[in-house]
Enzyme design. Structure first.
Site, PDB file in Angstrom:
ATOM      1  N   HIS A 189       0.615  -1.629   0.376  1.00 16.72           N
ATOM      2  CA  HIS A 189       0.146   0.002  -0.066  1.00 16.72           C
ATOM      3  C   HIS A 189       1.022   1.145  -0.255  1.00 16.72           C
ATOM      4  O   HIS A 189       0.430   2.500  -0.541  1.00 16.72           O
ATOM      5  CB  HIS A 189      -0.786   0.135   1.486  1.00 16.72           C
ATOM      6  CG  HIS A 189      -1.682  -1.139   1.178  1.00 16.72           C
ATOM      7  ND1 HIS A 189      -3.304  -0.761  -0.062  1.00 16.72           N
ATOM      8  CD2 HIS A 189      -2.098  -2.097   1.713  1.00 16.72           C
ATOM      9  CE1 HIS A 189      -3.670  -2.076   0.170  1.00 16.72           C
ATOM     10  NE2 HIS A 189      -3.230  -2.401   1.624  1.00 16.72           N
ATOM     11  N   GLU A 431     -11.161  -5.467 -35.145  1.00 17.23           N
ATOM     12  CA  GLU A 431     -10.094  -6.025 -35.662  1.00 17.23           C
ATOM     13  C   GLU A 431      -9.453  -6.528 -36.553  1.00 17.23           C
ATOM     14  O   GLU A 431      -8.415  -7.178 -37.240  1.00 17.23           O
ATOM     15  CB  GLU A 431      -8.318  -6.491 -34.393  1.00 17.23           C
ATOM     16  CG  GLU A 431      -9.351  -7.062 -33.856  1.00 17.23           C
ATOM     17  CD  GLU A 431      -8.668  -7.233 -32.426  1.00 17.23           C
ATOM     18  OE1 GLU A 431      -7.300  -6.603 -31.961  1.00 17.23           O
ATOM     19  OE2 GLU A 431      -9.514  -8.193 -31.299  1.00 17.23           O
ATOM     20  N   ASP A 455      -4.062  -4.828 -34.672  1.00 19.09           N
ATOM     21  CA  ASP A 455      -4.351  -6.168 -35.794  1.00 19.09           C
ATOM     22  C   ASP A 455      -4.944  -6.032 -36.713  1.00 19.09           C
ATOM     23  O   ASP A 455      -5.224  -6.447 -38.179  1.00 19.09           O
ATOM     24  CB  ASP A 455      -5.045  -6.792 -34.617  1.00 19.09           C
ATOM     25  CG  ASP A 455      -4.244  -8.146 -33.863  1.00 19.09           C
ATOM     26  OD1 ASP A 455      -3.114  -8.618 -34.276  1.00 19.09           O
ATOM     27  OD2 ASP A 455      -4.645  -7.976 -32.932  1.00 19.09           O
ATOM     28  N   CYS A 502      -8.205   2.484 -29.846  1.00 17.55           N
ATOM     29  CA  CYS A 502      -7.186   1.390 -28.832  1.00 17.55           C
ATOM     30  C   CYS A 502      -5.879   1.204 -28.942  1.00 17.55           C
ATOM     31  O   CYS A 502      -5.237   0.380 -28.113  1.00 17.55           O
ATOM     32  CB  CYS A 502      -7.688   1.014 -27.672  1.00 17.55           C
ATOM     33  SG  CYS A 502      -8.049  -1.293 -28.164  1.00 17.55           S
TER      34      CYS A 502
END
Length: 553
Positions: A189, A431, A455, A502
């Site tokens: 943490h 893609e 791709d 993306c």
């Protein structure tokens, strides 16, 4: 000059003097007692006071690092009340007839060793949490101050054996240039807090905690996990140049933070981040991304020797949702195969794995794996704004099969009274040329598209992007690619759904004008590319560029 190395917990550059922090070790004596009930009362009083201190720390942390990151102090309060922990303390007091301080110290040692011996890295990191709460209780029992004194009046590089989350939060972050920890964990943490506080941090370093290092000049490269003590002038100049570049980037961040990604003529676009695991979320928040457009869930599988369980996946997705605090997190389902292999999947050798058994094809033929992941994702959706995205789609039949499996998962969760997000957005990656050509039909079946340009380029141009001999032939700006993206965007908008990018092309600033001109709703890029992209968007007038791109409009 001396050089030390460690594991990078958070990237960044820092130059300054070292301040060695050594914890005051509590000398806990074993004392025989006569009244076990009175000793238990002492423990309960210290436990209550520790909880009060932790609540104060929680409120301080909420203001400084946000509610999700402050949650550790709520967890610490719960750990103090844990039945096994309290029963261990009571058993030692009553059976061994010893003082509360000793009982807490013994319980701490036993529980810390138990966590440290576990195989899971996340659970190993909980060893430090047990030590933290126990040290706090012992301090109170001994009548000592458990707060952390100011390390220095000037900004310094903190060198310590380890730091508890409570110690990290108590520090004035304006006076901390970097953390160097001899021990510690990238999953602790404290490491997460360092990321949220935007402070470079290196853990597990091969450095000696020596008071003689106090005040010595050091340069820290948090990206590489390197520390240079008393650096030579040439190296110091290089580090100063890197620091200057980062400061300029930070200045740009301050100028853009909180502002919309809107063009000069009023067109808005979302800018999200692509990440591989929750460890990247610090960079996402640091760079002020609007959300996560691609969470590559396959890294959960690639980092293990066996299939991750539902609970393991749920914990990761839940943490991502909480840390993003209501911002959209798009989780791509398992996209393994091709260049991403895990031995325990026992996949056959393929002559052309890029065109082989991968991604959604694995999920639809090994439904148990798929359902386990979907259960974890839909459960985690209760804790934030999660969306799910399916890769390598080429047909409507695949969408139909996915919907049937999702319906089974929802029915199972409902029958088991397990909370889940019933209205979660579901999208697909575009893609393949096949997905592009039927994108008008696919758009009627899903909530959003996300174009995977890497791709899509590979399959459209018949080029293996892993083959360096073909680099000169690989053209992501090929007119065919751009026309495919525009066709997909038009079909998405006709169906009333949103579309994002993306793939790597999203971060290509030469393409930003094109994406804006065809109405792309979201661009998702690596965290380091967010600021330059946002700057370009805010400097663009879409109306003025349409004529330049008339050939594909």
């Amino acid at each position: 000059m001396k050089t030390a190395v460690g594991k990078s917990a958070f990237g960044g550059i820092a130059i300054g003097k070292i301040s060695v922090y050594q914890k005051g070790e509590h000398q806990v004596k074993r004392i025989r007692i006569q009244d076990a009930d009175a000793e238990m009362d002492r423990f309960y009083h210290a436990q209550a006071e520790a909880k009060k201190q932790l609540q104060d720390l929680y409120e301080k942390a909420v203001n400084e690092v946000g509610e999700a990151n402050a949650a550790i102090f709520e967890i610490h309060q719960m750990m103090l009340e844990d039945t096994d922990y309290v029963e261990s303390v009571e058993s030692i007091i009553r059976k061994q007839e010893v003082n509360a301080e000793y009982a807490v110290a013994e319980t701490c040692d036993n529980f810390a060793k138990m966590f440290a011996s576990m195989d899971d890295e996340y659970m190993q990191a909980r060893s430090a949490d047990v030590k933290d709460i126990s040290e706090r209780v012992i301090s109170i029992l001994l009548g000592k101050d458990s707060t952390m004194a100011g390390v220095s009046d000037e900004p310094v590089i903190i060198l310590a054996d380890d730091l508890a989350p409570s110690e990290t939060v108590q520090l004035d972050k304006e006076k901390v240039l970097a953390f160097i920890l001899v021990n510690g964990s990238v999953n602790s943490h404290t490491a997460i807090l360092a990321k949220t506080m935007n402070i470079p941090a290196i853990v597990c370093t091969n450095i000696t905690l020596d008071k003689e290092l106090n005040g010595k000049l050091a340069a820290v490269d948090g990206f590489e996990g390197k520390i240079f003590i008393e650096p030579e002038s040439e190296l110091l100049a290089v580090m100063e140049s890197k620091l200057k570049d980062l400061q300029e980037k930070q200045k740009l961040l301050e100028e853009l933070k909180g502002k919309e990604n809107i063009t000069l003529d009023g067109q808005k676009v979302l800018v999200y981040a692509n990440i591989g695991n929750v460890g990247d979320i610090g960079s996402v928040l640091k760079n002020d991304a609007g959300g996560i457009g691609l969470f590559r869930s396959e890294f959960l599988y690639l980092e293990k020797d066996t299939y991750p369980t539902e609970e393991e996946q749920f914990a990761v997705y839940k943490m991502a949702a909480e840390m993003m605090a209501g911002k959209r997190v798009i989780i791509r389902t398992l996209d393994i195969g091709a260049d991403k292999q895990a031995a325990y999947f026992n996949m056959d050798q393929e002559e052309n794995p890029a065109l082989g058994y991968r991604a959604i094809r694995i999920c639809l033929t090994q439904k148990d794996i798929f359902k386990t992941q979907l259960r974890a994702i839909f459960r985690a959706g209760v804790y934030g704004k999660i969306a799910v995205m399916y890769p390598m789609i080429i047909s409507l039949n695949e969408i139909k099969q996915i919907k049937e499996i999702v319906a089974e998962v929802k029915e199972e969760l409902t029958s088991q009274n397990i909370p889940f997000d019933k209205e979660m957005e579901q999208g697909i990656m575009i893609e393949t040329p096949a997905a592009v050509m039927i994108s008008d039909c696919l758009a009627k079946e899903v909530d959003f598209f996300s174009v995977g340009t890497n791709d899509l380029t590979q399959y459209t141009e018949a080029i293996d992007r892993q083959n360096p001999k073909l680099d000169d032939f690989y053209d992501p700006h090929h007119p065919a690619i751009l026309r495919m993206i525009k066709m997909t965007a038009d079909n998405a908008h006709k169906a009333g759904i949103w579309i994002g990018i993306c793939g790597e092309l999203g971060a290509d600033l030469e393409m930003t004008e094109f994406f804006l001109s065809i109405g792309i709703d979201e661009l998702s890029v690596s965290p380091s590319r967010i600021l330059p992209l946002r700057k370009r968007i805010r400097e663009t007038n879409v109306g003025e560029i349409v004529d330049k791109l008339g050939w594909c409009m």
